[in-house]
Design a protein around this motif. Structure first.
Motif, PDB file in Angstrom:
ATOM      1  N   GLN A   1       0.944  -1.426  -0.033  1.00  0.00           N
ATOM      2  CA  GLN A   1       0.015   0.008   0.022  1.00  0.00           C
ATOM      3  C   GLN A   1       0.743   1.282   0.111  1.00  0.00           C
ATOM      4  O   GLN A   1       1.741   1.520   0.764  1.00  0.00           O
ATOM      5  CB  GLN A   1      -0.996   0.018   1.370  1.00  0.00           C
ATOM      6  N   THR A   2       0.520   2.003  -0.863  1.00  0.00           N
ATOM      7  CA  THR A   2       1.441   3.397  -1.029  1.00  0.00           C
ATOM      8  C   THR A   2       0.617   4.573  -0.882  1.00  0.00           C
ATOM      9  O   THR A   2       1.189   5.768  -0.922  1.00  0.00           O
ATOM     10  CB  THR A   2       2.011   3.427  -2.796  1.00  0.00           C
TER      11      THR A   2
ATOM     12  N   LEU B   1      -0.470   0.041   5.236  1.00  0.00           N
ATOM     13  CA  LEU B   1      -0.014   1.366   6.239  1.00  0.00           C
ATOM     14  C   LEU B   1      -0.216   1.232   7.515  1.00  0.00           C
ATOM     15  O   LEU B   1       0.636   1.518   8.516  1.00  0.00           O
ATOM     16  CB  LEU B   1      -0.850   2.889   5.663  1.00  0.00           C
TER      17      LEU B   1
ATOM     18  N   GLU C   1      -7.058  -0.396   7.265  1.00  0.00           N
ATOM     19  CA  GLU C   1      -7.438  -0.995   5.892  1.00  0.00           C
ATOM     20  C   GLU C   1      -8.103  -2.474   6.144  1.00  0.00           C
ATOM     21  O   GLU C   1      -8.803  -2.801   5.157  1.00  0.00           O
ATOM     22  CB  GLU C   1      -6.134  -0.997   5.127  1.00  0.00           C
TER      23      GLU C   1
ATOM     24  N   GLY D   1       3.510   0.305   7.842  1.00  0.00           N
ATOM     25  CA  GLY D   1       3.993   1.691   7.643  1.00  0.00           C
ATOM     26  C   GLY D   1       4.150   2.155   6.458  1.00  0.00           C
ATOM     27  O   GLY D   1       3.581   1.356   5.450  1.00  0.00           O
ATOM     28  N   SER D   2       4.711   3.039   6.045  1.00  0.00           N
ATOM     29  CA  SER D   2       4.818   3.808   4.588  1.00  0.00           C
ATOM     30  C   SER D   2       6.273   3.593   4.129  1.00  0.00           C
ATOM     31  O   SER D   2       7.116   3.887   4.854  1.00  0.00           O
ATOM     32  CB  SER D   2       4.459   5.204   4.699  1.00  0.00           C
TER      33      SER D   2
ATOM     34  N   THR E   1      -2.290  11.494   2.262  1.00  0.00           N
ATOM     35  CA  THR E   1      -1.458  10.279   2.745  1.00  0.00           C
ATOM     36  C   THR E   1      -0.378  10.968   3.461  1.00  0.00           C
ATOM     37  O   THR E   1      -0.194  10.738   4.541  1.00  0.00           O
ATOM     38  CB  THR E   1      -1.249   9.481   1.667  1.00  0.00           C
TER      39      THR E   1
ATOM     40  N   GLU F   1       0.975  10.660   7.072  1.00  0.00           N
ATOM     41  CA  GLU F   1       2.446  10.231   7.367  1.00  0.00           C
ATOM     42  C   GLU F   1       3.178  11.065   8.350  1.00  0.00           C
ATOM     43  O   GLU F   1       3.926  10.726   9.140  1.00  0.00           O
ATOM     44  CB  GLU F   1       3.073  10.121   5.898  1.00  0.00           C
TER      45      GLU F   1
ATOM     46  N   TYR G   1     -10.840   6.099   8.685  1.00  0.00           N
ATOM     47  CA  TYR G   1      -9.758   6.915   9.129  1.00  0.00           C
ATOM     48  C   TYR G   1     -10.209   7.976   9.992  1.00  0.00           C
ATOM     49  O   TYR G   1      -9.565   8.306  10.993  1.00  0.00           O
ATOM     50  CB  TYR G   1      -8.772   7.604   7.739  1.00  0.00           C
TER      51      TYR G   1
ATOM     52  N   ILE H   1      -0.925   4.662  10.790  1.00  0.00           N
ATOM     53  CA  ILE H   1       0.250   4.172  10.055  1.00  0.00           C
ATOM     54  C   ILE H   1       1.350   3.703  11.013  1.00  0.00           C
ATOM     55  O   ILE H   1       1.640   4.420  11.799  1.00  0.00           O
ATOM     56  CB  ILE H   1       0.732   5.575   9.225  1.00  0.00           C
TER      57      ILE H   1
ATOM     58  N   GLN I   1       4.593   2.868  11.785  1.00  0.00           N
ATOM     59  CA  GLN I   1       5.749   3.292  11.470  1.00  0.00           C
ATOM     60  C   GLN I   1       6.866   2.856  12.417  1.00  0.00           C
ATOM     61  O   GLN I   1       6.694   3.502  13.623  1.00  0.00           O
ATOM     62  CB  GLN I   1       5.969   4.571  10.953  1.00  0.00           C
TER      63      GLN I   1
END
Length: 311
Positions: free
Chosen positions: A46-47, A68, A72, A90-91, A213, A217, A244, A289, A291
Motif C-alpha cells: 500500500q502506497t 500502512l 485497511e 507503515g509507509s 496520505t 504520514e 480513518y 500508520i 511506522q
C-alpha cells in the motif's frame, strides 16, 4: 482488464521470478494473477490511503498485503476483500525518506500546506466529489494564508502535480488564492527527486491538509497536523474515508468552515508542547500508520525478499 492480465502472464512466464513486489495494491489483474500462481510469492504494498468509494475493487483476494496500518482491515471487510497475510508495517516511501541522507536540507517553515489541487483537471467537468475536494482545498489554503498574514508566519506548499508541465499552473492557482501573500512551492518529480515533499515536510512546524496520505504520514512521525476535510459536511462520507477520520482526534480536525474556528484550532495546536501533543495523538497515529523508525518497511522488505530467494 483481461488484456493486461494476459500481458503480465506472458511477461512473467518469460522472466519466471520467485517473488513479485508491486505498489499497484488495488490492481484487479495482478490480484487475479497472484491467486492463480501461488508458486510465485506476490507482495502488494500500500502506497496511499484507500477508500470505499471506488479506490479499491470489491471481492478480490490478495495473498500478501503490506498495509500502512490497521484501518485497511475495515476497508477490506466493507469491500469483501480477502487477504492470506495482512501485515501493517507503515509507509515504504516515508521510511525511505527518513533514512535517506539529504542533500542541503530544507529551511524551517511555519505552516506547510499539502495541496489537493489537480491542475490537469478542468474545474468545469469535475464530479461532485472532485468539486467538494477542490472547494475544501481552496478554502483551507485561503484560511492558511490569512492566518499566516495575521501572525507573521511563513508558508510552504507541497505540490500535488508530479509533471513539470503542470507545476507552473499549480503555482498560478495558489498565487490567485493567496492574494500576494508569499509562499514557496515544493515539487516532487516522478522521475527524480521523488522524496522532495517528504524532506520539505520534515522541516515544517505544522502540516495543514485536506485528507492527504502525506498528512497521515506526518502524524505518524509526530508532526503537528491539522486536517481540513471534516469542515465540509458530507465530504468524508462521499470520499469513503470514514474509517480513518473516525479515529482522528478532534484536536487536529477542522470541524467548521469559518476562519475564526480555523484560527482557534491552529492556535491551540501551536500552543501545545511537543510532549503534550504526542500524548494526545501517538496511539491514534500508530494505529493509522504503523511506522517503526528502528525497523523501516524497506529493511523489512529486504529481509522478506532475502528469505524467499534463499528458500
Amino acid at each position: 482488464g483481461s488484456l493486461f492480465l494476459g500481458y503480465i502472464s506472458v511477461l512473467i512466464g518469460v522472466i519466471q521470478p520467485k517473488i513479485i513486489v508491486t505498489g499497484a495494491d488495488n490492481n484487479t489483474a495482478l490480484a487475479t494473477f497472484a491467486q492463480s500462481h501461488p508458486n510465485i510469492v506476490t507482495i502488494f504494498i500500500q502506497t496511499a490511503l484507500r477508500d470505499v468509494a471506488g479506490g479499491f475493487p470489491t471481492g478480490i483476494r490478495i495473498p500478501n498485503y503490506y498495509a500502512l496500518g490497521e484501518s485497511e482491515k475495515l476497508i477490506f471487510s466493507s469491500l469483501q476483500v480477502q487477504t492470506d497475510i495482512y501485515k501493517p508495517w507503515g509507509s515504504l516511501k516515508l521510511g525511505y525518506a527518513l533514512a535517506e541522507p539529504t542533500r542541503e536540507p530544507f529551511h524551517h517553515i511555519d505552516l506547510c500546506f499539502v495541496s489537493d489541487h489537480r491542475p490537469e483537471q478542468s474545474a468545469l467537468n469535475l464530479p461532485i466529489l472532485g468539486q467538494m475536494i477542490k472547494e475544501t482545498n481552496d478554502l483551507l489554503f485561503k484560511h492558511t494564508c490569512k492566518y499566516a498574514e495575521k501572525f507573521g508566519l511563513t508558508v510552504r506548499i507541497l505540490a500535488k502535480s508530479r509533471e513539470p508541465v503542470w507545476h507552473e499552473k499549480e503555482r498560478q492557482h495558489y498565487e490567485r488564492l493567496s492574494h500576494t501573500y508569499p509562499f514557496e512551492l515544493v515539487v516532487a518529480e516522478k522521475s527524480s527527486e521523488a522524496l522532495e515533499t517528504y524532506h520539505a515536510l520534515f522541516a515544517s512546524e505544522v502540516v495543514i491538509n485536506n485528507a492527504s496520505t502525506l498528512g497521515f504520514e506526518a502524524l505518524a512521525i509526530g508532526k503537528k497536523v491539522l486536517f481540513g476535510a471534516p469542515m465540509t459536511a458530507g465530504l468524508i462520507e462521499r470520499w469513503g474515508i470514514s474509517v480513518y477520520f473516525d479515529q482522528v482526534p478532534r484536536l487536529i480536525a477542522v470541524e467548521r468552515n469559518n476562519l475564526l474556528h480555523f484560527e482557534e484550532k491552529l492556535n491551540i495546536l501551536r500552543s501545545l508542547s511537543v510532549a503534550e501533543y504526542h500524548r494526545k495523538t501517538t496511539e491514534t497515529a500508530q494505529h493509522l500508520i504503523t511506522q517503526d523508525p528502528r525497523n523501516p518497511p524497506h529493511q523489512q522488505l529486504q529481509e522478506v525478499i532475502r528469505k524467499h530467494l534463499l528458500s
